[in-house]
Write an enzyme that holds these catalytic residues in place. Structure first.
Site, PDB file in Angstrom:
ATOM      1  CG  ASP A  86      -0.252   0.101   2.533  1.00 19.97           C
ATOM      2  OD1 ASP A  86       0.752  -0.607   2.730  1.00 19.97           O
ATOM      3  OD2 ASP A  86      -0.709   0.886   3.390  1.00 19.97           O
ATOM      4  CD  GLU A 151       4.158   1.104   6.787  1.00 19.39           C
ATOM      5  OE1 GLU A 151       4.991   1.491   7.625  1.00 19.39           O
ATOM      6  OE2 GLU A 151       3.738   1.842   5.860  1.00 19.39           O
TER       7      GLU A 151
END
Length: 451
Positions: A86, A151
């Protein structure tokens, strides 16, 4: 002849890394909303084709984490190459190229995530798939590649969830993640930071109280917002420097001085000497490692434009060296505020509190990285750092206390001073030379640690 063959192999590995990074960038995984699944499926397919056993594990639909395993023939340690797919969002109006184009131009791969951290993920996966495709298998232990979701938004459905709900699947003895490896120079010497820990987060509301009244008649009330103003002015000054193991070792290595046992005043002098040699490195790494930092980021007072506020809050983002928390924060805050502290409230309730952690700076894994560096960039020095920000490494240290968890992705074309400003910023990009350099390191590390 062997050297020529090695150079050809590294170049081929670099090409595979570049191609994979371009493909990953073209998958928009901005978080929110994440949408990591297409990227994880791409990586899983590459790893499966190379011989890995792969599994996608999701706490939410469309947002899986990837665990890939390559087992050895004998018992031994487990090495985990860790990463996340991400990214933070990007506003294309602020970029000079397409944030999700993944284009290769002028020796760079361009797009969101090139630095944080699809570039490292591509280098890790390209390295291990090249090894496995050539028939390499661990002689001992096991190789894991763990690529997480979420994250950038706290890892609630990523590493934190995995370590809590699937601990056996991600457990490892040695973990290499993001956070270190971008080279910098001090004078004629080159250094590569090895991230051995992360600072903790201890946010709080600094609050003043007054008496409400109609804003058209200032004397009717006691304006709480005005009481905060002097405190905000005080917060322009950070707490004093204090010795931390990594900060003292870092400063000593860069200055070539023995600072063992140095107190705050000695450290202040050492930091100023370093500032004269490397001001950017001092501000980016040295100072934050050696103190609690207090930064006001949000303010809130009256809900109506015509009401004198009876309460005013300012949110303070506080980063604390590993092991510290609210008690240490209160002590430093009181010192900074002085007499003003008596008239203000400090509220930690409901604000993010995460205790930072660390791995030992000296270990066989650190020795192995240093040995590789001595060959890859002769004369360069490996130095320990603690990250000012946060990464998935925290969750692996917290879950597996005996694990050695480091951040290291070597790059030198875009060193620390050039790369750091690109993270989460417009026109993010990675140098092809750095991608090849990193992929070579991960291939070397797998062979050396697992046989």
């Amino acid at each position: 002849m062997a050297a020529e063959e090695s150079a050809v192999a590294e170049s081929r590995l670099g090409g595979q890394t570049v191609q994979l990074l371009s493909e990953l960038i073209r998958i928009n995984t901005s978080n929110p909303p994440g949408n990591e699944q297409p990227a994880q499926e791409l990586l899983a397919a590459r790893l499966t084709d190379a011989g890995f056993d792969c599994e996608l594990l999701a706490a939410e639909p469309g947002r899986p984490n990837l665990v890939a395993r390559l087992a050895g023939d004998a018992a031994g340690e487990t090495l985990c190459l860790l990463g996340h797919v991400d990214t933070v969002p990007a506003d294309s109006d602020e970029w000079s190229f397409d944030p999700w184009g993944g284009e290769l131009a002028n020796g760079e791969v361009r797009g969101r995530g090139a630095q944080d951290m699809k570039g490292q993920v591509a280098a890790e996966v390209a390295a291990v798939t090249a090894l496995a495709a050539d028939g390499w298998r661990p002689e001992r232990g096991e190789l894991k590649v763990v690529i997480t979701a979420d994250e950038e938004k706290g890892a609630a459905i990523g590493a934190a969830w995995m370590c809590e709900n699937h601990a056996d699947k991600v457990r490892a003895d040695l973990v290499v993640n993001e956070g270190g490896g971008a080279a910098f120079d001090v004078g004629e010497r080159r250094f590569y930071p090895l991230c051995v820990g992360e600072k903790g987060i201890s946010r709080f509301l600094l609050r003043a109280r007054g008496v409400a009244g109609h804003a058209s008649v200032p004397s009717l009330g006691d304006n709480a917002l005005l009481k905060l103003a002097p405190a905000l002015e005080c917060l322009a000054t950070q707490p004093a420097l204090e010795p931390t193991p990594e900060g003292v070792a870092f400063l000593g290595a860069l200055l070539g001085e023995d600072l063992t046992g140095a107190d705050g005043s000695v450290l202040e002098g050492a930091v100023e000497r370093l500032r004269g040699l490397a001001p950017r490195v001092t501000g980016l790494l040295a100072e934050p490692m050696l103190r609690v930092t207090l930064v006001p980021t949000k303010a809130r007072a009256s809900e109506k434009a015509n009401v004198i506020p009876s309460r005013a809050d300012v949110l303070v983002d506080c980063r604390v060296p590993p092991g510290g928390g609210p008690p240490e924060v209160r002590e430093r805050l009181n010192t900074v505020l002085g007499p003003l502290a008596d008239g203000l409230e400090v509220d930690f309730e409901g604000q993010e509190q995460v205790t930072g952690n660390r791995s030992p700076a000296e270990s066989p894994l650190a020795d192995e990285i240093a040995a590789w560096l001595a060959e890859a960039d002769p004369g360069a020095t490996l130095v320990p750092i603690v990250m000012t920000g946060f990464s998935d490494s925290h969750w692996f240290r917290k879950a597996f206390d005996s694990a050695t968890v480091y951040g290291f992705c070597p790059q030198r074309h875009y060193g620390l001073v050039e790369a750091f400003p690109l993270i989460h910023a417009a026109d993010e990009r990675a140098a092809v030379d750095d991608l090849e350099f990193a992929a070579g390191f991960y291939a070397h590390l797998c062979r050396r640690t697992l046989g």
